[in-house]
Design an enzyme around this catalytic site. Sequence first.
Site, mmCIF file in Angstrom:
data_model
loop_
_atom_site.group_PDB
_atom_site.id
_atom_site.type_symbol
_atom_site.label_atom_id
_atom_site.label_comp_id
_atom_site.label_asym_id
_atom_site.label_seq_id
_atom_site.Cartn_x
_atom_site.Cartn_y
_atom_site.Cartn_z
ATOM 1 N N GLY A 12 -41.573 52.746 -18.380
ATOM 2 C CA GLY A 12 -40.703 52.759 -17.205
ATOM 3 C C GLY A 12 -40.647 54.144 -16.605
ATOM 4 O O GLY A 12 -40.156 55.079 -17.237
ATOM 5 N N MET A 16 -34.721 57.690 -13.844
ATOM 6 C CA MET A 16 -34.086 57.871 -15.151
ATOM 7 C C MET A 16 -35.134 58.076 -16.241
ATOM 8 O O MET A 16 -35.004 58.960 -17.100
ATOM 9 C CB MET A 16 -33.209 56.661 -15.482
ATOM 10 C CG MET A 16 -31.898 56.608 -14.733
ATOM 11 S SD MET A 16 -30.724 57.879 -15.238
ATOM 12 C CE MET A 16 -30.250 57.270 -16.868
ATOM 13 N N ARG A 36 -46.204 50.245 -15.124
ATOM 14 C CA ARG A 36 -47.022 49.188 -14.506
ATOM 15 C C ARG A 36 -47.854 49.727 -13.348
ATOM 16 O O ARG A 36 -48.858 49.131 -12.978
ATOM 17 C CB ARG A 36 -46.114 48.047 -14.033
ATOM 18 C CG ARG A 36 -45.525 47.231 -15.178
ATOM 19 C CD ARG A 36 -44.763 46.029 -14.643
ATOM 20 N NE ARG A 36 -44.228 45.209 -15.719
ATOM 21 C CZ ARG A 36 -44.899 44.237 -16.330
ATOM 22 N NH1 ARG A 36 -46.153 43.986 -15.983
ATOM 23 N NH2 ARG A 36 -44.329 43.531 -17.291
ATOM 24 N N SER A 131 -25.288 57.126 -20.216
ATOM 25 C CA SER A 131 -24.487 57.382 -19.023
ATOM 26 C C SER A 131 -24.636 58.842 -18.599
ATOM 27 O O SER A 131 -24.711 59.738 -19.426
ATOM 28 C CB SER A 131 -23.011 57.081 -19.286
ATOM 29 O OG SER A 131 -22.235 57.390 -18.137
ATOM 30 N N LYS A 186 -21.025 50.845 -23.757
ATOM 31 C CA LYS A 186 -21.436 51.321 -22.432
ATOM 32 C C LYS A 186 -20.824 50.443 -21.343
ATOM 33 O O LYS A 186 -20.419 50.937 -20.279
ATOM 34 C CB LYS A 186 -22.964 51.327 -22.317
ATOM 35 C CG LYS A 186 -23.497 51.646 -20.909
ATOM 36 C CD LYS A 186 -23.102 53.039 -20.451
ATOM 37 C CE LYS A 186 -23.354 53.291 -18.973
ATOM 38 N NZ LYS A 186 -24.677 52.936 -18.474
ATOM 39 N N HIS A 189 -17.343 51.537 -20.916
ATOM 40 C CA HIS A 189 -17.383 52.791 -20.151
ATOM 41 C C HIS A 189 -17.462 52.485 -18.658
ATOM 42 O O HIS A 189 -16.724 53.053 -17.847
ATOM 43 C CB HIS A 189 -18.592 53.629 -20.593
ATOM 44 C CG HIS A 189 -18.956 54.746 -19.659
ATOM 45 N ND1 HIS A 189 -19.613 54.535 -18.454
ATOM 46 C CD2 HIS A 189 -18.750 56.078 -19.738
ATOM 47 C CE1 HIS A 189 -19.790 55.686 -17.841
ATOM 48 N NE2 HIS A 189 -19.280 56.644 -18.603
ATOM 49 N N ASN A 190 -18.348 51.572 -18.283
ATOM 50 C CA ASN A 190 -18.532 51.256 -16.873
ATOM 51 C C ASN A 190 -17.319 50.542 -16.292
ATOM 52 O O ASN A 190 -16.959 50.759 -15.132
ATOM 53 C CB ASN A 190 -19.789 50.416 -16.678
ATOM 54 C CG ASN A 190 -21.064 51.233 -16.813
ATOM 55 O OD1 ASN A 190 -21.049 52.319 -17.387
ATOM 56 N ND2 ASN A 190 -22.157 50.712 -16.313
ATOM 57 N N GLU A 193 -14.851 53.093 -15.673
ATOM 58 C CA GLU A 193 -15.338 53.835 -14.499
ATOM 59 C C GLU A 193 -14.930 53.119 -13.210
ATOM 60 O O GLU A 193 -14.479 53.762 -12.246
ATOM 61 C CB GLU A 193 -16.856 53.956 -14.580
ATOM 62 C CG GLU A 193 -17.522 54.651 -13.426
ATOM 63 C CD GLU A 193 -19.036 54.604 -13.539
ATOM 64 O OE1 GLU A 193 -19.698 54.275 -12.536
ATOM 65 O OE2 GLU A 193 -19.568 54.890 -14.634
ATOM 66 N N TYR A 194 -15.074 51.797 -13.169
ATOM 67 C CA TYR A 194 -14.624 51.023 -12.010
ATOM 68 C C TYR A 194 -13.141 51.291 -11.760
ATOM 69 O O TYR A 194 -12.712 51.506 -10.613
ATOM 70 C CB TYR A 194 -14.816 49.524 -12.259
ATOM 71 C CG TYR A 194 -16.162 48.955 -11.886
ATOM 72 C CD1 TYR A 194 -16.267 47.931 -10.956
ATOM 73 C CD2 TYR A 194 -17.329 49.405 -12.482
ATOM 74 C CE1 TYR A 194 -17.495 47.366 -10.620
ATOM 75 C CE2 TYR A 194 -18.562 48.861 -12.161
ATOM 76 C CZ TYR A 194 -18.641 47.847 -11.232
ATOM 77 O OH TYR A 194 -19.864 47.305 -10.909
ATOM 78 N N LYS A 263 -23.304 46.813 -9.643
ATOM 79 C CA LYS A 263 -24.486 46.318 -10.357
ATOM 80 C C LYS A 263 -24.159 45.303 -11.445
ATOM 81 O O LYS A 263 -25.036 44.903 -12.194
ATOM 82 C CB LYS A 263 -25.245 47.501 -10.949
ATOM 83 C CG LYS A 263 -25.873 48.406 -9.887
ATOM 84 C CD LYS A 263 -26.758 49.478 -10.494
ATOM 85 C CE LYS A 263 -27.439 50.291 -9.413
ATOM 86 N NZ LYS A 263 -28.315 51.355 -9.991
ATOM 87 N N ARG A 290 -13.755 45.750 -4.883
ATOM 88 C CA ARG A 290 -15.102 45.913 -4.320
ATOM 89 C C ARG A 290 -15.540 44.630 -3.620
ATOM 90 O O ARG A 290 -16.179 44.669 -2.562
ATOM 91 C CB ARG A 290 -16.093 46.287 -5.421
ATOM 92 C CG ARG A 290 -15.822 47.647 -6.045
ATOM 93 C CD ARG A 290 -17.012 48.129 -6.851
ATOM 94 N NE ARG A 290 -16.695 49.332 -7.614
ATOM 95 C CZ ARG A 290 -17.600 50.087 -8.222
ATOM 96 N NH1 ARG A 290 -18.886 49.765 -8.160
ATOM 97 N NH2 ARG A 290 -17.239 51.161 -8.912
ATOM 98 N N ARG A 448 3.798 23.051 -18.484
ATOM 99 C CA ARG A 448 2.556 22.474 -19.015
ATOM 100 C C ARG A 448 2.854 21.242 -19.858
ATOM 101 O O ARG A 448 2.128 20.242 -19.816
ATOM 102 C CB ARG A 448 1.807 23.507 -19.863
ATOM 103 C CG ARG A 448 1.273 24.698 -19.080
ATOM 104 C CD ARG A 448 0.566 25.700 -19.985
ATOM 105 N NE ARG A 448 -0.691 25.166 -20.490
ATOM 106 C CZ ARG A 448 -0.954 24.958 -21.774
ATOM 107 N NH1 ARG A 448 -0.046 25.201 -22.698
ATOM 108 N NH2 ARG A 448 -2.134 24.474 -22.138
ATOM 109 N N HIS A 454 1.171 19.323 -23.155
ATOM 110 C CA HIS A 454 0.371 20.347 -23.823
ATOM 111 C C HIS A 454 1.085 20.974 -25.017
ATOM 112 O O HIS A 454 0.493 21.804 -25.715
ATOM 113 C CB HIS A 454 -0.012 21.432 -22.817
ATOM 114 C CG HIS A 454 -0.976 20.969 -21.770
ATOM 115 N ND1 HIS A 454 -2.254 20.531 -22.073
ATOM 116 C CD2 HIS A 454 -0.837 20.837 -20.419
ATOM 117 C CE1 HIS A 454 -2.871 20.178 -20.957
ATOM 118 N NE2 HIS A 454 -2.033 20.343 -19.946
#
Length: 481
Positions: A12, A16, A36, A131, A186, A189-190, A193-194, A263, A290, A448, A454
């Site tokens: 790759g 990054m 590739r 990250s 991770k 973490h993201n 981050e949001y 993402k 978002r 309920r 329930h």
Amino acid sequence: MSDKQFSIGLIGIGVMGQNLALNIERHGYSVAIYGRNPDKVQSYLAGKARHKNMIGVASLSELTACLQKPRKILLMIPAGEPVDECIRDLLPHLALGDILIDGGNSHYPDTNRRTKFLGEKGLNFIGTGISGGEEGALNGPSIMPGGSPGAWEHVKPILQAIAARTENGDVCCDWVGEGGAGHFVKMIHNGIEYGDMQLICEAYDIMKLGMNMSLKEISEVFDRWNRGELKSYLIEITGKILRYRAPDGSAMLDKILDVAGQKGTGQWTVDAALELIQPVTLIAEAVLARDLSTLKEERQLAAKILGGTASDSVQDGRALIEDLEQSLYASKMVSYAQGYALMRAADREYHWNLNYGRIALLWRAGCIIRSAFLDKIKEACDRNPQLMNLMLDPFFADVLKNAQPAWRRIVAHGIQHGIPMPAMSSALTYFDGYRSAQLPTNLLQAQRDYFGAHTYERIDRPRGQFFHTDWTGGGNEVQIR
């Protein structure tokens, strides 16, 4: 091709991958690269990587043939099917004990599956959260490896060599746990981050719309905050963004369309929370904010029909800024508390044996959410490794309790001025809900049971006993075991 045996292979050749290769080589390891697009590989080797201890190969068989054993191959390719396809293509060329390292943003269930699949074939798999973006990849990212435990000692020297370090010299890379633990951490973490980014945007909006401050004035506030308890990478870059000018001299920020991209890792965090029954309400609101931003045309129409933002003069701006600082700090604590609670739930489910204090240290440098605040999280986890929720730690509890008046004033100010504050208000609501010994959910359970039989539990009976009331008939209770 040279007979030399290289330290590690890399598949790759995106930005990054390119920067990680340079980072690895700079720390004394040789790198064999496959992509590739052979022309792109050769262009890289003739440009950025010129005179570096690297080689380009034309096939996967050439790649595996030139690597030291056990072979270590870092995959820096898009998550999902491309990773599975690459693994399938590599399998015929691998031997027992070889190690594949997925450094992309893969979904942790995929990493669980791949670790098991390759383990059954005598191969090792490491799902590694990385990250720090392009700069971190080149100069030292936060690295969160997990997967096949036996592979760690083989890759540890390389990964720890290229990782970020704190001011005290602590390395921001350590083994997280088995299976998908690294990619799960991770993902958390993201998700945090949001939350952090949305909270900062709401603070900016309060100052801009609710206090009529200029971008220069707002940038000065963020600069000041970055010298205090809120010191962090995101606070730092926010001040810089607010000051940045386009070539025509106007504010660059004012030229940017208010439609946010994503993402998927924030949504993955919310999905995991729903599966593990953890209320990550702030992170969920950050993701949904978002989504709401993408409805640009609808929002423009609604502004005409429903009216724009209300605005009143601010009598004491300095006091309001102080309130906003406390509110942002308290809300940030809630964001991390929710993320850590979700990690604990996953740890119970998957038996990863996570080291929560160590995870805070992994995020202390190199990554997007790096901040001085993480030292407090590490201290809390070290004080009580079994801490159920960060908000119960004495330090966090004191800050949250003391911030309440300012926090409520800021949320009320936003509401009064028609300024959306989904993350900050959600943080306060979570705090209020979590500290409530009695919630109105008894009524919900009655509802309920009324329409769906329930059942419910009773406060005067042992937990685990369930009852049903004939609400429309004779009113008799029936115990259901």
